[in-house]
Design a protein around this motif. Structure first.
Motif, mmCIF file in Angstrom:
data_model
loop_
_atom_site.group_PDB
_atom_site.id
_atom_site.type_symbol
_atom_site.label_atom_id
_atom_site.label_comp_id
_atom_site.label_asym_id
_atom_site.label_seq_id
_atom_site.Cartn_x
_atom_site.Cartn_y
_atom_site.Cartn_z
ATOM 1 N N ARG A 199 5.126 -8.269 10.842
ATOM 2 C CA ARG A 199 3.690 -8.177 10.858
ATOM 3 C C ARG A 199 3.090 -8.134 9.258
ATOM 4 O O ARG A 199 3.263 -7.075 8.807
ATOM 5 N N LEU A 200 2.301 -9.215 9.041
ATOM 6 C CA LEU A 200 1.521 -9.079 7.622
ATOM 7 C C LEU A 200 0.362 -8.662 7.755
ATOM 8 O O LEU A 200 -0.530 -9.395 8.612
ATOM 9 N N LEU A 201 -0.248 -7.451 7.161
ATOM 10 C CA LEU A 201 -1.418 -6.953 7.121
ATOM 11 C C LEU A 201 -2.411 -7.411 6.293
ATOM 12 O O LEU A 201 -3.355 -6.497 6.031
ATOM 13 N N GLY A 202 -2.263 -8.695 6.075
ATOM 14 C CA GLY A 202 -3.381 -9.249 5.016
ATOM 15 C C GLY A 202 -3.126 -10.646 4.717
ATOM 16 O O GLY A 202 -2.576 -11.358 5.404
ATOM 17 N N ASN A 203 -3.516 -11.000 3.686
ATOM 18 C CA ASN A 203 -3.207 -12.350 3.364
ATOM 19 C C ASN A 203 -1.780 -12.935 3.203
ATOM 20 O O ASN A 203 -1.160 -12.309 2.399
ATOM 21 N N PRO A 204 -1.228 -13.696 4.101
ATOM 22 C CA PRO A 204 0.162 -13.795 4.249
ATOM 23 C C PRO A 204 0.945 -14.305 3.226
ATOM 24 O O PRO A 204 1.894 -14.347 2.790
ATOM 25 N N ILE A 205 0.272 -14.964 2.117
ATOM 26 C CA ILE A 205 0.846 -15.524 1.055
ATOM 27 C C ILE A 205 0.728 -14.735 -0.167
ATOM 28 O O ILE A 205 1.101 -15.169 -1.425
#
Length: 324
Positions: free
Chosen positions: A203-209
């Motif tokens: 789970r990415l908790l912000g801009n994924p890039i």
């Protein structure tokens, strides 16, 4: 000797060429796509209920283009459909209550890993709409996430998250979903770890890039012999996860699972409850794509299949009302 020099010249001039077959491309521009109605139960067309789903209709999509199909993810907005294949092909069309396809067009996804010469460079398996409308595409084999504008015409940036680097080549980011808080969940298809339950997911908790974006791992336990193929988030925070099995006697079967809100936490072992099973006498194929719309205040689930460009499979597009 001349033949040898020609072969060497091709190897030097064509970037990324390794003797593998060139990635087949869709016929660009207008496409003639037809829609053939299908029943949920072939032997009982009047039967509309499958677990927690009520069948609202469905079609088999056909085109004379031999590259048409292979749909692994999709986006539905009103009567507008965006279908993304696992070879980087984009098919767009509108379709209303009469189930007739109109204004179909095809083109290729810009950018992507590698040179684009081989299929492994454009193995686009998943798609998620980010806050603000940008679209995130997950590329298997490269284990990379590419961010595009809302129309999938411009590359904004990309990242190969450290947490996904050890995911096996053919079990990369198969499914993605944007959570109500804007975070993004990414599921591997079947990336297992010895001694651990379930398949890898993050789970990415912000801009994924953005490399500075915090993230955490969890694992998803699918039913035995099933692998995750797509996921969507419901407005109340629950998640629908599509899982698929390949094997005899029916080759492809699938199940739709419901994950309760709050179940995805750091280090969690997440399991879903099966609410519909596409097996037995129910329609079944290589279901890989999910989308969610709202009609008259009710959640509507769309499911599509990847036909692998095989003559014995179908590109199905099915519509259901969620009853739970």
């Amino acid at each position: 000797m001349r033949v040898l020099f020609v072969i060497l010249a091709v190897l030097l001039i064509v970037p990324g060429w390794s003797g593998a077959e060139r990635l087949p491309l869709l016929q660009q521009g207008r496409q003639q796509v037809t829609a053939i109605p299908v029943n949920l139960f072939a032997k009982d067309p009047a039967r509309k209920r499958l677990g927690a789903l009520t069948y609202l209709g469905g079609v088999e999509l056909r085109s004379a283009d031999p590259v048409f199909g292979g749909f692994s993810s999709m986006r539905v907005r009103g009567d507008r459909f965006t279908m993304l294949s696992d070879g980087g092909g984009i098919v767009r069309f509108t379709m209303g209550p009469d189930w007739q396809v109109r204004g179909a067009t095809a083109r290729e996804l810009p950018g992507g890993p590698g040179t684009g010469w081989q299929k492994r460079d454009r193995d686009s398996e998943s798609m998620a709409v980010l806050p603000g409308g940008d679209i995130l595409v997950g590329f298997e084999r490269a284990n990379a996430l590419w961010r595009y504008d809302h129309a999938l015409r411009r590359v904004i940036g990309w990242r190969a998250p450290r947490a996904m680097r050890k995911w096996s080549a053919n079990s990369g980011p198969e499914a993605m979903a944007t959570m109500p808080d804007g975070s993004v969940v990414v599921f591997s298809e079947s990336n297992a770890k010895r001694g651990a339950k379930g398949f890898a997911a993050i789970r990415l908790l912000g801009n994924p890039i953005d490399p500075a974006t915090p993230w955490y791992r969890f694992r998803y336990v699918a039913p035995p012999q099933f692998a995750v193929t797509d996921a969507i988030t419901l407005p109340d925070g629950r998640m629908l996860v599509l899982v698929r099995r390949f094997g005899l006697p029916q080759l492809f079967t699938a199940r739709l699972q419901l994950v309760e809100a709050g179940a995805i936490r750091p280090g969690a072992i997440v399991t879903g409850r099966t609410i519909a099973a596409f097996e037995g006498e129910a329609i079944h194929d290589n279901f890989e794509a999910l989308a969610l719309t709202r009609e008259k205040g009710r959640d509507v689930v769309w499911i599509a299949s990847d036909d692998n460009q095989a003559f014995w499979q179908r590109s199905l597009l099915l519509k259901f009302r969620l009853e739970s």
